[in-house]
Design an enzyme around this catalytic site. Structure first.
Site, mmCIF file in Angstrom:
data_model
loop_
_atom_site.group_PDB
_atom_site.id
_atom_site.type_symbol
_atom_site.label_atom_id
_atom_site.label_comp_id
_atom_site.label_asym_id
_atom_site.label_seq_id
_atom_site.Cartn_x
_atom_site.Cartn_y
_atom_site.Cartn_z
ATOM 1 N N HIS A 1 -9.414 17.361 -25.025
ATOM 2 C CA HIS A 1 -9.274 16.331 -25.983
ATOM 3 C C HIS A 1 -10.278 16.462 -27.076
ATOM 4 O O HIS A 1 -10.226 16.132 -28.359
ATOM 5 C CB HIS A 1 -9.346 14.777 -25.490
ATOM 6 N N LYS A 30 3.208 4.684 -18.335
ATOM 7 C CA LYS A 30 3.152 6.131 -18.466
ATOM 8 C C LYS A 30 3.376 6.564 -16.850
ATOM 9 O O LYS A 30 2.746 6.041 -15.870
ATOM 10 C CB LYS A 30 1.747 6.547 -18.861
ATOM 11 N N ARG A 52 -1.134 23.109 -25.896
ATOM 12 C CA ARG A 52 -1.612 24.042 -24.725
ATOM 13 C C ARG A 52 -0.799 25.073 -24.373
ATOM 14 O O ARG A 52 -0.940 26.198 -23.877
ATOM 15 C CB ARG A 52 -1.903 23.279 -23.561
ATOM 16 N N SER A 60 -5.485 15.687 -18.141
ATOM 17 C CA SER A 60 -6.121 14.122 -17.759
ATOM 18 C C SER A 60 -5.479 14.116 -16.067
ATOM 19 O O SER A 60 -6.275 13.991 -15.336
ATOM 20 C CB SER A 60 -5.787 12.835 -18.384
#
Length: 181
Positions: free
Chosen positions: A24, A48, A103, A141
């Site tokens: 990030h 989420k 990514r 994450s």
């Protein structure tokens, strides 16, 4: 619709940052090199993954501010929480673009759908994609949280301030579990 000749002065780098990783921070730093003003939008993301984020919105904002300071990236970067639509947040802060890191192909497919949707809702807001630094292409994450929950060293994935918060979080969870037994 013809393109505007106006330059983009401010962009938003959005995410849940649950927690913020070196990947990030790489995207934020690169956005800062490309644009004079960067607003990092920390999304509430209440639902989420069906469970909500691990850290509260305030905790994620605090960790991000501390990580930016620790890594020398705080100049020209504003951090703000938001909920609701990303395009609404962009309009609120006066951003002409959104910067996202990619990514892998799976990121591209998801981000392209989001960019297309955002473009239909707010054609004046550009989507800018930066490729992941190969050092961070595997970092997410969720991987950081999983490793930290197992007591594994995550210092190569996150700044020390985030590493400490993860240790506190998972140590506290273990202690609460032992008290219930």
């Amino acid at each position: 619709m013809p393109m505007s000749d106006s330059r983009i002065d401010r962009v938003v780098v959005p995410g849940t940052f649950d927690p913020v990783t070196f990947g990030h921070l790489d995207v934020i730093g690169r956005a800062r090199r490309l644009f004079p003003h960067v607003t990092v939008g920390v999304a509430a993301s209440v639902g989420k993954n069906g469970t909500g984020p691990t850290f509260s919105l305030d905790e994620r904002v605090d960790m991000l501010l501390a990580a930016l300071e620790e890594e020398g990236l705080a100049d020209g970067v504003e951090v703000r929480p938001f909920s609701g639509l990303l395009v609404s947040f962009c309009k609120e802060v006066g951003a002409g673009g959104v910067v996202k890191g990619l990514r892998a192909m799976t990121d591209f497919e998801y981000e392209l759908q989001q960019a297309d949707l955002n473009s239909n809702m707010a054609p004046e807001i550009e989507s800018v994609f930066v490729m992941s630094n190969p050092k961070y292409g595997y970092v997410s994450s969720s991987i950081v949280r999983e490793l930290a929950s197992l007591g594994t060293d995550v210092s190569f994935l996150v700044p020390s301030v985030v590493e400490r918060r993860l240790e506190e979080h998972y140590r506290g969870r273990e202690e609460r579990g032992r008290r219930r037994e």
